[in-house]
Design an enzyme around this catalytic site. Sequence first.
Site, short mmCIF file in Angstrom:
data_model
loop_
_atom_site.label_atom_id
_atom_site.label_comp_id
_atom_site.label_asym_id
_atom_site.label_seq_id
_atom_site.Cartn_x
_atom_site.Cartn_y
_atom_site.Cartn_z
N GLU A 120 -12.02 -9.71 -5.07
CA GLU A 120 -10.56 -9.76 -4.90
C GLU A 120 -10.11 -11.06 -4.26
OE1 GLU A 120 -9.31 -6.38 -2.52
OE2 GLU A 120 -11.09 -6.51 -1.27
N CYS A 136 -10.49 -1.87 -10.06
CA CYS A 136 -9.88 -0.77 -9.30
C CYS A 136 -8.49 -1.14 -8.79
CB CYS A 136 -10.79 -0.33 -8.15
SG CYS A 136 -11.02 -1.60 -6.91
N HIS A 152 0.81 -1.21 0.00
CA HIS A 152 0.00 0.00 0.00
C HIS A 152 0.84 1.26 0.00
CE1 HIS A 152 -3.27 -2.79 0.76
NE2 HIS A 152 -3.96 -1.90 0.10
N ARG A 155 1.74 -10.22 -1.57
CA ARG A 155 2.06 -8.98 -2.29
C ARG A 155 3.07 -8.13 -1.53
NH1 ARG A 155 -3.71 -5.67 -1.92
NH2 ARG A 155 -2.56 -3.77 -2.24
N ARG A 175 -10.21 4.63 -0.53
CA ARG A 175 -9.74 3.68 0.49
C ARG A 175 -9.95 4.30 1.87
NH1 ARG A 175 -5.70 2.42 -3.72
NH2 ARG A 175 -5.57 0.16 -3.95
N ARG A 181 -15.10 2.76 -0.32
CA ARG A 181 -14.91 1.39 0.13
C ARG A 181 -14.87 1.39 1.64
NH1 ARG A 181 -9.62 -1.90 -1.21
NH2 ARG A 181 -8.65 -0.50 0.28
N ASN A 236 -5.14 -6.36 -7.16
CA ASN A 236 -3.94 -6.45 -6.30
C ASN A 236 -4.05 -7.66 -5.38
OD1 ASN A 236 -3.55 -3.95 -7.44
ND2 ASN A 236 -4.21 -2.82 -5.65
N ASP A 237 -5.18 -7.76 -4.70
CA ASP A 237 -5.37 -8.92 -3.82
C ASP A 237 -5.72 -10.17 -4.62
OD1 ASP A 237 -4.77 -8.21 -1.15
OD2 ASP A 237 -6.52 -6.88 -1.14
C1 PEP Z 1 -7.05 -4.55 -4.64
O1 PEP Z 1 -6.85 -5.47 -3.84
O2 PEP Z 1 -6.86 -4.64 -5.86
C2 PEP Z 1 -7.54 -3.24 -4.16
C3 PEP Z 1 -7.91 -2.30 -4.99
O3 PEP Z 1 -7.55 -3.03 -2.82
P1 PEP Z 1 -6.21 -2.72 -1.99
O4 PEP Z 1 -5.08 -2.54 -2.95
O5 PEP Z 1 -6.48 -1.52 -1.18
O6 PEP Z 1 -6.07 -3.96 -1.16
MG MG Z 2 -7.60 -5.32 -1.81
#
Ligand code: PEP
Ligand code: MG
Length: 542
Positions: free
Chosen positions: A428, A499, A188, A462, A294, A330, A451-452
């Site tokens: 996710e 996203c 993050h 990650r 976020r 979110r 991302n997740d």
């Molecule tokens: C994701 O997981 O792609 C996402 C947008 O949420 P974050 O990156 O905040 O976990």
């Molecule tokens: Mg996420």
Amino acid sequence: MLTFHGKSVFGGIAIGKIYVYQKDNRLIKREKITDPESEIARFQKARKEAVEQLGELYQSSLRKIGKSEAAIFEVHQMMLEDLDYVQSIENIIEGQKVNAEYAVATTADNYACMFASMDDAYMKERAADVKDVSERVINVLMGNKDSSPEMTEPVIIVAEDLAPSETVQLDKDKVLAFVTRLGSSNSHTAILARTMGIPALIGVDADFKKLHGKLGVVDGFKGVFYTEPEESVLQELEEKKRQEEEKKNLLLSLKGKANVTLDGREIKLYANIGNIKDLALVKQNDASGIGLFRSEFLYLEKDNYPSEEEQFQVYKTVAQSMAGKQVIIRTLDIGADKQADYFDIPQEENPAMGYRAIRICLDRPEIFKTQLRAIFRATVYGNLAIMYPMIISLDEVHQIQKLVAQVKDELKEQGIAYKDVEEGIMIETPAAVMMSGELAKEVDFFSIGTNDLTQYTLAIDRQNPKLDDLYDAKHPAVLKMIQMVVDNAHKAGIWVGICGELGADTDLTEEFLKMGIDELSVSPGKVLPVRKKIREINLDKK
Ligand code: PEP
Ligand code: MG
């Protein structure tokens, strides 16, 4: 000149002074001393120096940002002159025969707790101030005499690592670039750097302490960090920086233009934000909405749970500033790498697969309902939508629906206005992908968090820098999942977006459009490059 190589998480060139960032949570040891009198004298000397630094800060801020903003440094000076504060520190040194650093840190904690527990919003804010001034005294005591004043000018932040909670508290106007030894490109902190649109390098192995105050250059394109650069290197990178500015200006000509392909397919192109301060970037880059707010960063900036009122004010401001454009908030996605001490989340073996996000919200509904109330109260001020993170089952969605119904009933009973808004979920987890057919019947939209989704699909943490090269968001498994989610969403008649960071990858924009993606939500700085790409695509061709 020294040259270091790292991994770039955001391109761009930065030239400026290096600021070695010391962790807030650095260990302040409790050490026994034998001569309290001279320790008190050492404390007094440091305190006076801190007061002088604040005086200088006040003067320079007066010139740069004006009287009302500079006034905070006068308040800080007064805090360091406060008799109770000073006596508390001296009593600890004398009574416990301990070092001044420890006495200052303990007093700061005690005062911060006291302020934080007060009802008055102004006094609550003072908790952060007392910590700030005490940190300044500790800095002086520890020999980092001029570390803070340098933050009065934009600097290249160099650190071992930066937690999201630390990054979010840095003054964005003063940060030219980040350089860290640790960290991963999908963390993050890296995402924050991309949101802020500043060059950032990770995995830079340098002896950071020696760099403080020196001139540095970050080449975020090549992943190189130079200290005390030679004239020729400096000139070359200044020229590159100028060219970058030109490119950026060219992109600005796309402001106000539609996100439409050559054959007329229009899609929503939104921006991701973590903070109310990012709104300026959203406007500058002309996003058509906010596809991911976020909200957990609101919690990370605090020493305690943000109240309903505090949250309401933020959501209201965002809704109003976006003037009718959609803003998707979110709900709290805390846990894993986003930790706030006051949540008291026990140490976990696998935090990414642990107690986080919606799991916490459903387990502690009082926290969740406070946030839901704040969001629903803000719905009447603009075009808000809500989405829920880390969903794995229909049961979770049903539990959320029950809590939302309770919140609405309570608001109704209290005569507080709210609007029904779109409610969606993040896709996710592989479980959500596989259940997307069923889930689509329960919600208004999907937003794919690549991302997740990548970390859970590929079983690659990650956060782990060692696995950075294996973390492949374009893996065919992830792309197939995206297609599956789009198909199931459309079958149920709901819209679907991306996203996660992958949404900004312009090599994939055409593929996403062919898949049927309806929305892309990207870091503000990526809105115009993605718009450019969309406008060059012809889906009828081939
Ligand atoms: C994701 O997981 O792609 C996402 C947008 O949420 P974050 O990156 O905040 O976990
Ligand atoms: Mg996420």
